[in-house]
Motif scaffolding. Structure first.
Motif, PDB file in Angstrom:
ATOM      1  N   SER A  86     -50.119  -6.021 -24.470  1.00 11.18           N
ATOM      2  CA  SER A  86     -49.040  -5.842 -23.499  1.00 11.18           C
ATOM      3  C   SER A  86     -49.601  -5.422 -22.156  1.00 11.18           C
ATOM      4  O   SER A  86     -50.732  -4.945 -22.060  1.00 11.18           O
ATOM      5  CB  SER A  86     -48.067  -4.763 -23.976  1.00 11.18           C
ATOM      6  OG  SER A  86     -47.535  -5.071 -25.225  1.00 11.18           O
ATOM      7  N   THR A  87     -48.781  -5.595 -21.116  1.00 14.97           N
ATOM      8  CA  THR A  87     -49.152  -5.019 -19.824  1.00 14.97           C
ATOM      9  C   THR A  87     -48.689  -3.568 -19.820  1.00 14.97           C
ATOM     10  O   THR A  87     -47.893  -3.152 -20.656  1.00 14.97           O
ATOM     11  CB  THR A  87     -48.464  -5.760 -18.674  1.00 14.97           C
ATOM     12  OG1 THR A  87     -47.059  -5.633 -18.858  1.00 14.97           O
ATOM     13  CG2 THR A  87     -48.846  -7.239 -18.664  1.00 14.97           C
ATOM     14  N   LYS A  88     -49.200  -2.804 -18.851  1.00 11.16           N
ATOM     15  CA  LYS A  88     -48.820  -1.396 -18.786  1.00 11.16           C
ATOM     16  C   LYS A  88     -47.313  -1.215 -18.649  1.00 11.16           C
ATOM     17  O   LYS A  88     -46.738  -0.306 -19.236  1.00 11.16           O
ATOM     18  CB  LYS A  88     -49.515  -0.732 -17.582  1.00 11.16           C
ATOM     19  CG  LYS A  88     -50.804  -0.025 -17.954  1.00 11.16           C
ATOM     20  CD  LYS A  88     -51.242   0.846 -16.794  1.00 11.16           C
ATOM     21  CE  LYS A  88     -52.538   1.537 -17.120  1.00 11.16           C
ATOM     22  NZ  LYS A  88     -52.995   2.401 -16.016  1.00 11.16           N
ATOM     23  N   GLU A  89     -46.685  -2.110 -17.868  1.00 16.63           N
ATOM     24  CA  GLU A  89     -45.236  -1.982 -17.651  1.00 16.63           C
ATOM     25  C   GLU A  89     -44.481  -2.201 -18.963  1.00 16.63           C
ATOM     26  O   GLU A  89     -43.519  -1.513 -19.253  1.00 16.63           O
ATOM     27  CB  GLU A  89     -44.742  -2.994 -16.605  1.00 16.63           C
ATOM     28  CG  GLU A  89     -45.186  -2.699 -15.184  1.00 16.63           C
ATOM     29  CD  GLU A  89     -46.682  -2.867 -14.997  1.00 16.63           C
ATOM     30  OE1 GLU A  89     -47.231  -3.873 -15.507  1.00 16.63           O
ATOM     31  OE2 GLU A  89     -47.316  -1.989 -14.379  1.00 16.63           O
ATOM     32  N   GLU A  90     -44.964  -3.181 -19.742  1.00 20.46           N
ATOM     33  CA  GLU A  90     -44.262  -3.510 -20.982  1.00 20.46           C
ATOM     34  C   GLU A  90     -44.312  -2.362 -21.990  1.00 20.46           C
ATOM     35  O   GLU A  90     -43.439  -2.275 -22.855  1.00 20.46           O
ATOM     36  CB  GLU A  90     -44.864  -4.781 -21.607  1.00 20.46           C
ATOM     37  CG  GLU A  90     -44.414  -6.048 -20.904  1.00 20.46           C
ATOM     38  CD  GLU A  90     -45.243  -7.258 -21.314  1.00 20.46           C
ATOM     39  OE1 GLU A  90     -44.769  -8.373 -21.133  1.00 20.46           O
ATOM     40  OE2 GLU A  90     -46.380  -7.085 -21.794  1.00 20.46           O
ATOM     41  N   THR A  91     -45.311  -1.496 -21.891  1.00 28.60           N
ATOM     42  CA  THR A  91     -45.412  -0.400 -22.863  1.00 28.60           C
ATOM     43  C   THR A  91     -44.277   0.598 -22.698  1.00 28.60           C
ATOM     44  O   THR A  91     -44.004   1.374 -23.600  1.00 28.60           O
ATOM     45  CB  THR A  91     -46.741   0.365 -22.728  1.00 28.60           C
ATOM     46  OG1 THR A  91     -46.773   0.989 -21.446  1.00 28.60           O
ATOM     47  CG2 THR A  91     -47.928  -0.564 -22.880  1.00 28.60           C
ATOM     48  N   ARG A  92     -43.637   0.599 -21.539  1.00 31.35           N
ATOM     49  CA  ARG A  92     -42.566   1.581 -21.302  1.00 31.35           C
ATOM     50  C   ARG A  92     -41.230   1.166 -21.911  1.00 31.35           C
ATOM     51  O   ARG A  92     -40.285   1.934 -21.884  1.00 31.35           O
ATOM     52  CB  ARG A  92     -42.361   1.785 -19.781  1.00 31.35           C
ATOM     53  CG  ARG A  92     -43.609   2.140 -19.023  1.00 31.35           C
ATOM     54  CD  ARG A  92     -43.922   3.609 -19.211  1.00 31.35           C
ATOM     55  NE  ARG A  92     -45.295   3.897 -18.843  1.00 31.35           N
ATOM     56  CZ  ARG A  92     -45.696   4.155 -17.607  1.00 31.35           C
ATOM     57  NH1 ARG A  92     -44.826   4.152 -16.635  1.00 31.35           N
ATOM     58  NH2 ARG A  92     -46.950   4.415 -17.349  1.00 31.35           N
ATOM     59  N   ARG A  93     -41.152  -0.101 -22.406  1.00 33.91           N
ATOM     60  CA  ARG A  93     -39.865  -0.578 -22.869  1.00 33.91           C
ATOM     61  C   ARG A  93     -39.525  -0.029 -24.244  1.00 33.91           C
ATOM     62  O   ARG A  93     -40.374   0.096 -25.104  1.00 33.91           O
ATOM     63  CB  ARG A  93     -39.864  -2.110 -22.941  1.00 33.91           C
ATOM     64  CG  ARG A  93     -39.853  -2.765 -21.587  1.00 33.91           C
ATOM     65  CD  ARG A  93     -39.770  -4.245 -21.764  1.00 33.91           C
ATOM     66  NE  ARG A  93     -40.731  -4.704 -22.774  1.00 33.91           N
ATOM     67  CZ  ARG A  93     -40.921  -5.984 -23.069  1.00 33.91           C
ATOM     68  NH1 ARG A  93     -40.217  -6.900 -22.468  1.00 33.91           N
ATOM     69  NH2 ARG A  93     -41.798  -6.329 -23.984  1.00 33.91           N
TER      70      ARG A  93
ATOM     71  N   GLU B 125     -51.927 -10.362 -23.136  1.00 36.83           N
ATOM     72  CA  GLU B 125     -52.740  -9.774 -22.068  1.00 36.83           C
ATOM     73  C   GLU B 125     -54.162  -9.561 -22.596  1.00 36.83           C
ATOM     74  O   GLU B 125     -54.509  -8.460 -23.016  1.00 36.83           O
ATOM     75  CB  GLU B 125     -52.080  -8.461 -21.643  1.00 36.83           C
ATOM     76  CG  GLU B 125     -52.573  -7.868 -20.348  1.00 36.83           C
ATOM     77  CD  GLU B 125     -52.214  -8.683 -19.115  1.00 36.83           C
ATOM     78  OE1 GLU B 125     -51.467  -9.675 -19.209  1.00 36.83           O
ATOM     79  OE2 GLU B 125     -52.726  -8.318 -18.043  1.00 36.83           O
TER      80      GLU B 125
ATOM     81  N   ASP C 274     -54.499   4.719 -19.985  1.00 34.39           N
ATOM     82  CA  ASP C 274     -54.400   3.257 -20.077  1.00 34.39           C
ATOM     83  C   ASP C 274     -54.198   2.863 -21.539  1.00 34.39           C
ATOM     84  O   ASP C 274     -55.123   2.443 -22.219  1.00 34.39           O
ATOM     85  CB  ASP C 274     -55.681   2.621 -19.508  1.00 34.39           C
ATOM     86  CG  ASP C 274     -55.514   1.128 -19.297  1.00 34.39           C
ATOM     87  OD1 ASP C 274     -54.559   0.559 -19.855  1.00 34.39           O
ATOM     88  OD2 ASP C 274     -56.338   0.541 -18.584  1.00 34.39           O
TER      89      ASP C 274
END
Lengths: 296, 310
Positions: A59-66, A76, A260
């Motif tokens: 995943s991207t870093k942003e996607e981990t927040r979902r 990725e 990260d």
């Protein structure tokens, strides 16, 4: 002790599960067992942390927040290349392989020799020695590690792979396990070879060991897992990143990348690959080995 | 194979008895000596050495000085030691029964012949091959107070956010949860092996006698599982008293020492405070406690497992 991994395979041996009474298969084909209602959620709970690890690693870093998590929009791979670039993960995996394979080899050779002698050769002091070896099974590692560290330093092995290998080349558990199995081999088999004048070593290698392949493989699996996952001893015996095992290296990697998450998870996945691969290929055998450890 | 080139030395038949006996002694000693030397050097000698170290003032790098029983006196007066012992006890009392109570019904279910049981078994066993460091990293994420999915789920359900590993009141319980996940598969394997060793005709006899599944389990299988339970009780207790790796990769003994269990205290003393004598004393006490626990539990389970199949 052995475990029948597939439910259907339970036809043969006399020892089998309680539901193996002939009525179960017919009922199964009519309607699914209510046990699925418990087993399915349970399995999901057990696997979820590992699935999450894999999901996060691509995943991207942003996607981990979902939350709730969805499938990532793309894979990725940069997390993996980044992890491999930031830390010598491949080198650490190599170190772990060297350490584990050496310890497996040492245990197979030394524990076979000792196990055979304790089971079959009547020599002066054998019983006392065997009891002494058995007694060390009860000794916690924490009482052993400080003097071992002093010895390793004195031998000039500080910060080398040797420090991780030498103390684990033979284990009391291995001696005990193999001795138990040597005693179950019928004496007649080796007596014929003895009468023909074969030496003890020759009997061990050519007559006994071929009969014990499953047991030797069990000892190999258990020793491998033990040394591969060992943490406390590498932690105190090795400081130089060049000589770290993958577990210790991964821990330092965690310290450096604990913000990260995708990259950290990618590194974690890489570190787990060899053992997971082993588990999926030989899970029946693996489970049987762990059950054997329970004999202890 | 090395052995094929070895000459077969023993003469056929007519060898004098005495030299044959001597040969056996030599062969025996030759065979066991590599393993016995290694185990002696790294398994037996260090126990005596640690005992000796516990009477020393030493940093483990330079030669120490004799300190008498000072380290033991210090240990008994050390409030940190008692705190650590209490935490280890709390952890053990939660972890061991929880693991066993969860494992038994799971093993019974996984012993049934139902579709997909192999997959279910793999799911339960796979945490067992996950290394402690990997487990720690994954749970650090799952239980992360800011970004972790567990708190996100709580938020969705309208429940308050938790600190988990970062809360002094919760960290030890979070460790219990994580280690139960990691060890459950082991306990299930042990129970499963024991269940599969129950003779099928015993259960058939019970069924013929009009015994329901539940009663058959209670009166036939459960007593036969006593040795497995005894083994797990000893094995899990010994391991939880030695808890260290899981703490190191998650909380490092914190927050506010909330997870500084006995072995973590020992580690701090040896490698942070460089008080080798004190650390060795903790090790010796731990050894005695483990020995006592093992002997008591073995004595108890020997009595409990006197039920035999005739």
């Amino acid at each position: 002790m052995s475990i029948t991994m597939t439910g259907r395979a339970a036809k043969g041996p006399a020892t089998r599960g309680p539901a193996a009474d002939g009525t179960a298969p017919r009922r199964r084909s009519r309607r699914p067992s209510p046990l699925h209602l418990v087993l399915l959620p349970l399995s999901l709970v057990m696997v979820a942390p590992l699935l999450w690890m894999v999901l996060l690693s691509v995943s991207t870093k942003e996607e981990t927040r979902r939350f709730p998590p969805g499938l990532p929009h793309g894979i990725e791979w940069r997390n993996y290349t980044g992890a491999l670039a930031d830390a010598p993960l491949a080198h650490w995996l190599g170190n772990s392989a060297i350490v584990s394979v050496s310890c497996v080899a040492g245990n197979l050779v030394f524990c076979s020799l000792a196990g055979y002698a304790f089971a079959r050769i009547r020599f002066l002091g054998s019983r006392a020695l065997f009891v002494a070896v058995l007694a060390t099974l009860m000794v916690p590692f924490q009482i052993v590690m400080l003097p071992t560290l002093i010895m390793v330093r004195a031998a000039g092995l500080t910060d080398t792979l040797g420090a991780l290998i030498v103390p684990n080349l033979a284990t009391a558990f291995g001696v005990f396990l193999l001795r138990q199995f040597f005693t179950t081999v019928p004496r007649e088999l080796e007596e014929a070879a003895r009468i023909d004048g074969a030496s003890r070593l020759r009997i061990l290698v050519q007559v006994m060991l071929p009969l014990m392949r499953p047991t030797l493989a069990t000892l190999a699996v258990l020793t491998f897992l033990q040394t591969w996952n060992d943490f406390l001893w590498p932690l105190i015996a090795v400081q130089n990143p060049d000589h770290m095992t993958v577990q210790l290296g991964l821990q330092t990697f965690q310290g450096a990348h604990n913000t990260d998450w995708p990259k950290l998870m990618a590194g974690t996945v890489i570190s787990q690959l060899p053992v997971f691969a082993m588990f999926f290929v030989a899970q029946r055998f693996f489970v049987r080995s762990v059950a054997t450890a329970g004999l202890k | 194979m090395a052995a094929t080139v070895l000459p077969a030395r023993a003469a056929k038949g007519g060898r004098p008895r005495r030299s044959r006996r001597l040969g056996e002694h030599l062969a025996g000693w030759g065979f066991v000596s590599p393993a016995v030397l290694l185990i002696g050097l790294f398994g037996m000698l260090p126990v005596l050495w640690s005992f000796w170290l516990s009477f020393q003032e030493t940093d483990l790098t330079s030669p120490g000085e004799f300190a008498g029983g000072a380290k033991y006196a210090e240990l008994v007066r050390d409030p940190l030691m008692w705190e650590a012992a209490r935490r280890s006890a709390v952890y053990t009392v939660l972890f061991v029964p929880l693991t066993m109570v969860l494992a038994l019904p799971i093993a019974v279910m996984l012993n049934q012949r139902i579709r997909g049981v192999t997959l279910y078994r793999m799911a339960v066993f796979v945490p067992l091959v996950t290394s402690t460091v990997a487990t720690g990293i994954i749970f650090n994420w799952l239980l992360n107070p800011q970004f972790g999915p567990v708190n996100a789920a709580l938020a969705k359900a309208g429940l308050p956010q938790q600190g988990f590993f970062q809360s002094p009141g919760q960290a030890l319980f979070a460790l219990v949860a994580m280690t139960v996940w990691g060890w459950l598969g082991f306990a299930v394997i042990i129970y499963l092996a024991a269940l599969q060793a129950v003779p099928a005709d015993l259960m058939e006899a019970a069924a013929l006698d009009g015994c329901g599944r539940l009663r058959a389990f209670r009166h036939v299988e459960l007593p036969l599982l006593a040795p497995a339970s005894g083994f797990l009780l000893v094995w899990l207790t010994i391991n939880s008293l030695q808890l260290f790796d899981e703490v190191y990769v998650t909380t490092k003994g914190g927050p506010l020492r909330a997870t500084t269990v006995v072995v973590y205290h020992l580690y701090n003393k040896a490698f942070v405070d460089f008080d080798g004598g004190y650390a060795a004393a903790v090790g010796c006490v731990l050894f005695l406690v483990i020995l006592a626990v093992t002997l008591v539990q073995l004595a108890l389970t020997r009595r409990a497992s006197s039920y035999e199949v005739r």
